[in-house]
Design a protein around this motif. Structure first.
Motif, PDB file in Angstrom:
ATOM      1  N   GLU A  45      -1.342  -0.839  -4.995  1.00 33.76           N
ATOM      2  CA  GLU A  45      -1.377  -1.586  -3.778  1.00 33.76           C
ATOM      3  C   GLU A  45      -2.730  -1.451  -3.232  1.00 33.76           C
ATOM      4  OE1 GLU A  45       0.680  -1.767   0.655  1.00 33.76           O
ATOM      5  OE2 GLU A  45       1.584  -0.684  -1.026  1.00 33.76           O
ATOM      6  N   PRO A  46      -3.516  -2.624  -3.044  1.00 30.71           N
ATOM      7  CA  PRO A  46      -4.715  -2.592  -2.317  1.00 30.71           C
ATOM      8  C   PRO A  46      -4.919  -1.621  -0.910  1.00 30.71           C
ATOM      9  CG  PRO A  46      -4.125  -4.673  -2.722  1.00 30.71           C
ATOM     10  CD  PRO A  46      -2.897  -4.084  -3.117  1.00 30.71           C
ATOM     11  N   ARG A  47      -6.115  -0.953  -0.819  1.00 32.38           N
ATOM     12  CA  ARG A  47      -5.955   0.018   0.352  1.00 32.38           C
ATOM     13  C   ARG A  47      -7.586   0.176   0.540  1.00 32.38           C
ATOM     14  NH1 ARG A  47      -4.005   3.280  -3.745  1.00 32.38           N
ATOM     15  NH2 ARG A  47      -5.360   5.260  -4.501  1.00 32.38           N
ATOM     16  N   GLU A  48      -8.139   0.928   1.541  1.00 32.22           N
ATOM     17  CA  GLU A  48      -9.405   1.054   2.096  1.00 32.22           C
ATOM     18  C   GLU A  48      -9.682   2.546   2.121  1.00 32.22           C
ATOM     19  OE1 GLU A  48     -11.574  -1.530   5.142  1.00 32.22           O
ATOM     20  OE2 GLU A  48     -10.787   0.155   6.086  1.00 32.22           O
ATOM     21  N   PHE A  49     -11.040   3.036   1.539  1.00 28.55           N
ATOM     22  CA  PHE A  49     -11.572   4.283   1.744  1.00 28.55           C
ATOM     23  C   PHE A  49     -12.677   4.142   2.766  1.00 28.55           C
ATOM     24  CE2 PHE A  49     -14.206   7.862   0.511  1.00 28.55           C
ATOM     25  CZ  PHE A  49     -13.323   9.025   0.590  1.00 28.55           C
ATOM     26  N   ARG A  50     -12.835   4.809   3.815  1.00 28.92           N
ATOM     27  CA  ARG A  50     -13.895   4.767   4.937  1.00 28.92           C
ATOM     28  C   ARG A  50     -14.646   6.002   4.623  1.00 28.92           C
ATOM     29  NH1 ARG A  50      -9.943   4.871   9.720  1.00 28.92           N
ATOM     30  NH2 ARG A  50      -9.234   6.558   8.373  1.00 28.92           N
ATOM     31  N   LEU A  51     -15.976   5.844   4.343  1.00 28.59           N
ATOM     32  CA  LEU A  51     -16.947   6.823   3.973  1.00 28.59           C
ATOM     33  C   LEU A  51     -17.958   6.685   4.978  1.00 28.59           C
ATOM     34  CD1 LEU A  51     -18.070   8.907   2.335  1.00 28.59           C
ATOM     35  CD2 LEU A  51     -19.366   7.380   1.076  1.00 28.59           C
ATOM     36  N   GLY A  52     -18.057   7.750   5.775  1.00 29.02           N
ATOM     37  CA  GLY A  52     -19.222   7.885   6.817  1.00 29.02           C
ATOM     38  C   GLY A  52     -20.651   8.476   6.432  1.00 29.02           C
ATOM     39  N   ALA A  53     -21.511   7.858   6.753  1.00 30.18           N
ATOM     40  CA  ALA A  53     -22.873   8.734   6.347  1.00 30.18           C
ATOM     41  C   ALA A  53     -24.094   8.738   7.333  1.00 30.18           C
ATOM     42  CB  ALA A  53     -23.332   7.648   5.116  1.00 30.18           C
ATOM     43  N   LEU A  70     -11.697   2.637  -9.242  1.00 29.06           N
ATOM     44  CA  LEU A  70     -11.046   2.326  -8.177  1.00 29.06           C
ATOM     45  C   LEU A  70     -11.045   0.970  -7.544  1.00 29.06           C
ATOM     46  CD1 LEU A  70     -11.208   5.698  -7.745  1.00 29.06           C
ATOM     47  CD2 LEU A  70      -9.199   5.306  -6.557  1.00 29.06           C
ATOM     48  N   PRO A  71     -11.155   0.074  -8.583  1.00 35.50           N
ATOM     49  CA  PRO A  71     -11.374  -1.434  -8.105  1.00 35.50           C
ATOM     50  C   PRO A  71     -10.401  -1.827  -7.164  1.00 35.50           C
ATOM     51  CG  PRO A  71     -10.623  -1.314 -10.243  1.00 35.50           C
ATOM     52  CD  PRO A  71     -10.748  -0.035  -9.879  1.00 35.50           C
ATOM     53  N   HIS A  72      -9.400  -1.439  -7.149  1.00 33.50           N
ATOM     54  CA  HIS A  72      -8.410  -1.750  -6.018  1.00 33.50           C
ATOM     55  C   HIS A  72      -8.470  -1.209  -4.814  1.00 33.50           C
ATOM     56  CE1 HIS A  72      -6.807   1.665  -8.205  1.00 33.50           C
ATOM     57  NE2 HIS A  72      -5.905   2.039  -6.839  1.00 33.50           N
ATOM     58  N   VAL A  73      -9.359   0.015  -4.603  1.00 27.17           N
ATOM     59  CA  VAL A  73      -9.410   0.562  -3.202  1.00 27.17           C
ATOM     60  C   VAL A  73     -10.860   0.123  -2.941  1.00 27.17           C
ATOM     61  CG1 VAL A  73      -9.311   2.696  -2.174  1.00 27.17           C
ATOM     62  CG2 VAL A  73      -8.154   2.467  -4.048  1.00 27.17           C
ATOM     63  N   SER A  74     -11.150  -0.649  -1.949  1.00 23.30           N
ATOM     64  CA  SER A  74     -12.200  -1.131  -1.212  1.00 23.30           C
ATOM     65  C   SER A  74     -12.912   0.032  -0.575  1.00 23.30           C
ATOM     66  CB  SER A  74     -12.104  -2.192  -0.342  1.00 23.30           C
ATOM     67  OG  SER A  74     -11.401  -2.082   0.519  1.00 23.30           O
ATOM     68  N   LEU A  75     -14.077   0.219  -0.539  1.00 28.04           N
ATOM     69  CA  LEU A  75     -14.998   1.386   0.156  1.00 28.04           C
ATOM     70  C   LEU A  75     -15.640   0.869   0.931  1.00 28.04           C
ATOM     71  CD1 LEU A  75     -16.495   4.613  -1.510  1.00 28.04           C
ATOM     72  CD2 LEU A  75     -17.610   3.310   0.274  1.00 28.04           C
TER      73      LEU A  75
END
Length: 240
Positions: A45-53, A70-75
């Motif tokens: 299932e597509p999902r999102e990973f939020r990376l702060g910098a 992880l092409p199905h997990v947008s960053l």
């Protein structure tokens, strides 16, 4: 009588065997059983990973590996200010921060790398004649400290500016470009704000800046563990 009996015996055997064999040949054979096919595995299932910098952090190579694995997990990459990096951890899955970070039992921190400090000066400055500088070389120089300073460098015999601190590093470097003073920043920030009318030299005895990966312990997920593995150089088959 004997002949008749024998004839009937042969005839009877023929009659009994003949129809039986015929019936056997005419009966349809059961169709072979078709093996059951395995149910196809549903796509993740597509999902999102939020990376702060924080400004100057360089997660590009890790983001590239993430997108391959992880092409199905947008960053989603979010820039966060150093002054608010601790609070920002509540809005992202993990973040690249600058140490020191306010100590807390609910935050996990992994040190990643150190950045060299550099002195940014106007291109006509005599300081750029050297390949490398020390704090002693800055005696008598106007050292500008922007409001978002991360190094907090103590420079003996430096001259304090006669104006208010610039709002950020970009404004401080623009002031330096006009021929006023110098600013000390991590090398990545000097590169991020590079311009033709300034240059920089490494400050050999200046404080270094440590970049770390941080996240809230309660937010430890499989995706966070995967990103930790990527920054630590684990391959896709490596165990955690």
């Amino acid at each position: 009588m004997a002949n008749g009996s024998g004839s009937r015996g042969r005839g009877g055997a023929s009659r009994r065997g003949g129809p039986a064999r015929a019936a056997s040949k005419g009966r349809p054979r059961p169709a072979p059983k078709t093996p059951r096919r395995a149910e196809p595995t549903p796509p993740p299932e597509p999902r999102e990973f939020r990376l702060g910098a924080v400004p100057g952090a360089t997660p590009g190579k890790w983001i590239g590996v993430w997108r391959e694995r992880l092409p199905h997990v947008s960053l989603e990459l979010r820039e966060i200010p150093v002054a608010a990096q601790r609070e920002a951890l509540g809005d992202v899955d993990a973040a690249l921060v600058r140490l020191p970070l306010a100590a807390s039992d609910d935050v996990h921190v992994i040190e990643l790398y150190e950045e060299l400090p550099v002195v940014v000066a106007a291109t006509e400055s005599h300081l750029l004649a050297a390949d490398e500088l020390t704090l002693a070389d800055l005696a008598g120089e106007i050292v500008i400290v922007p409001a978002d300073d991360v190094l907090h460098t103590e420079v003996p015999d430096a001259v304090a500016p006669a104006f208010a601190p610039p709002a950020d590093t970009a404004e401080a470097i623009a002031t330096v470009a006009a021929g006023v003073g110098v600013v000390i920043v991590p090398m990545s920030l000097a590169r991020a704000h590079q311009r033709r009318d300034v240059d920089y030299r490494v400050l050999a005895d200046g404080p270094r800046s440590t970049v770390a990966l941080a996240w809230l312990r309660e937010n430890t997920t499989d995706d966070v563990e995967t990103f930790v593995g990527i920054v630590r150089g684990r391959t896709a088959r490596s165990s955690r």
